[in-house]
Motif scaffolding. Structure first.
Motif, short mmCIF file in Angstrom:
data_model
loop_
_atom_site.label_atom_id
_atom_site.label_comp_id
_atom_site.label_asym_id
_atom_site.label_seq_id
_atom_site.Cartn_x
_atom_site.Cartn_y
_atom_site.Cartn_z
N TRP A 1 0.84 -1.21 0.00
CA TRP A 1 0.00 0.00 0.00
C TRP A 1 0.88 1.26 0.00
O TRP A 1 0.57 2.24 -0.69
CB TRP A 1 -0.93 -0.03 1.21
N TYR B 1 -7.18 12.99 -1.20
CA TYR B 1 -6.95 11.54 -1.21
C TYR B 1 -5.97 11.13 -0.11
O TYR B 1 -6.21 10.18 0.65
CB TYR B 1 -6.43 11.10 -2.59
N GLU C 1 -10.12 3.43 4.01
CA GLU C 1 -8.82 4.10 4.13
C GLU C 1 -7.82 3.76 3.04
O GLU C 1 -7.00 4.58 2.68
CB GLU C 1 -8.19 3.74 5.49
N ARG C 2 -7.85 2.54 2.60
CA ARG C 2 -6.87 2.15 1.57
C ARG C 2 -7.49 2.16 0.17
O ARG C 2 -7.10 1.39 -0.71
CB ARG C 2 -6.25 0.80 1.90
N GLU C 3 -8.45 3.03 -0.03
CA GLU C 3 -9.08 3.14 -1.35
C GLU C 3 -8.01 3.45 -2.41
O GLU C 3 -7.07 4.19 -2.15
CB GLU C 3 -10.13 4.25 -1.37
N PRO C 4 -8.16 2.91 -3.60
CA PRO C 4 -7.28 3.30 -4.70
C PRO C 4 -7.57 4.74 -5.12
O PRO C 4 -8.70 5.22 -4.97
CB PRO C 4 -7.66 2.34 -5.82
N PHE C 5 -6.55 5.41 -5.63
CA PHE C 5 -6.76 6.75 -6.18
C PHE C 5 -7.62 6.67 -7.43
O PHE C 5 -8.41 7.57 -7.71
CB PHE C 5 -5.41 7.40 -6.49
N ALA D 1 -3.67 -1.29 -6.21
CA ALA D 1 -3.94 -0.39 -7.34
C ALA D 1 -2.63 0.08 -7.95
O ALA D 1 -1.56 -0.25 -7.45
CB ALA D 1 -4.75 0.81 -6.86
#
Lengths: 233, 233
Positions: free
Chosen positions: A92, A145, B50-54, B67
């Motif tokens: 990550w 973001y 929280e760890r969403e892709p951009f 991602a």
């Protein structure tokens, strides 16, 4: 063991993301082109054979050579324990690092939107148009973001800084230099990012470096450039 | 185990670099947005916390999500034995992959040089200027770099294809689609790159995929777009 870092000697540019990892990690290195000049860099690059880097920065350790700033940062993080230490989080962090690199590439594109090999002065009208959307849409999108990704933590990985935190610091510093008016308006919406920037600036490991002449100032030959006509709230 | 791939359902774009690794590696996956549409993609993206892709593409395996196209390709390469198997070469393949990603970003910039959020039609004059330098300087620079990196070998890593070879194939396919006249002039100078492209196109592992409707055609909503006015020898 002492690494050789090769990067253009007069700009922070993409080399600075690597330099921050080396400095904060207490990793010995020589900043070769700052000692020997840009011609030495071009000569070294041309001598690297089949696995030559496409462009600086690159880092050399004996026969081993690694290029691409986010790749170098991630590799140093792995080799010197400057990541999280668990695989999903380390992956990550690399993802964040690549997103920071995307933001950096967009910043460069603002002052060179249509002619990579020509000067800013030859594309000022186009740059003005590119800067508009970047200021309005992209700065809040990127920083928002990272704000959500931090989710209130001190560092991306939790209790300990990593290469990605150092790089976000440098992105914020660069954006402040290039777009001070716009950043003045945006920063209140990303308090976590600003606090992280302050935390990196205060790291004991970086005090000597940040106040030395090894830390190159931003300037108008680099990636982050301050052209007042491209900035606005 | 079946991965979920999430990417915009109507363009090859950056998702195709991941898809080629999955397909050539015989790795089970579901192409979720092609089954469920772009709205399902946006909904899934917004739900990732929280760890969403951009941005898409991203790949999901249970709780794990990764991602950034070059990062996903490298990770799949590591996890499924589609790299070289020795660390320095694997690191070099990632470096090549990131350089291919840089080329892809430049291609996108050609048709969107000054306004990322607007249409090509609103920046045609700027695009024409951007295309000039890209055709003249950058296509030969990138492809010449990959030609030297191949150095006469069949594949980057030697005797076996890797994720980087698949991605170079896709870059060549995209450049041929977007700039057929320019590529017609440049390709004679990069015979190793063209031969690698042909070798990937002939891989037994890819025959079913390349002739299926899972393989999306290039089109003018994607990254590689054919605007005849942007092409020339």
């Amino acid at each position: 063991m002492t690494y050789d870092l090769w990067y253009w000697p007069t700009i922070p540019g993409r080399g600075e993301f690597v330099r921050l990892v080396l400095e904060a990690g207490g990793i010995p290195y020589r900043d070769r082109a700052r000692e020997e000049g840009a011609e030495a860099l071009m000569k070294d690059l041309a001598s690297r054979g089949e696995r030559e880097p496409f462009a600086p920065p690159y880092l050399v350790d004996g026969d081993f050579c690694i290029a691409q700033a986010p790749h170098i940062c991630a590799w140093l993080g792995d080799r010197h324990g400057l990541g999280a230490g668990d695989l999903p989080t380390d992956l990550w962090l690399i993802q964040l690092q690549l997103t920071i690199a995307d933001a950096v590439a967009e910043v460069h594109n603002i002052h060179h939107p249509v002619a990579l090999m020509e000067t800013y002065e030859k594309q000022k009208a186009e740059a003005a148009r590119a800067a508009e959307g970047f200021r309005r849409d992209r700065i809040p999108k990127f920083l928002g973001y990272f704000e959500r990704s931090l989710a209130g933590r001190e560092w991306f990985a939790g209790s300990k800084w990593s290469f990605a935190d150092l790089s976000l610091f440098q992105l914020v510093e660069g954006l402040r230099y290039a777009f001070p008016r716009r950043m003045g308006a945006v920063e209140k919406d990303v308090p976590g990012v600003v606090a992280l920037r302050d935390r990196v600036a205060a790291l004991p490991e970086l005090q000597d470096y940040l106040h030395s002449d090894r830390r190159l100032p931003f300037n108008e030959n680099g990636i982050f450039r301050h052209y007042p006509e491209l900035d606005a709230e």
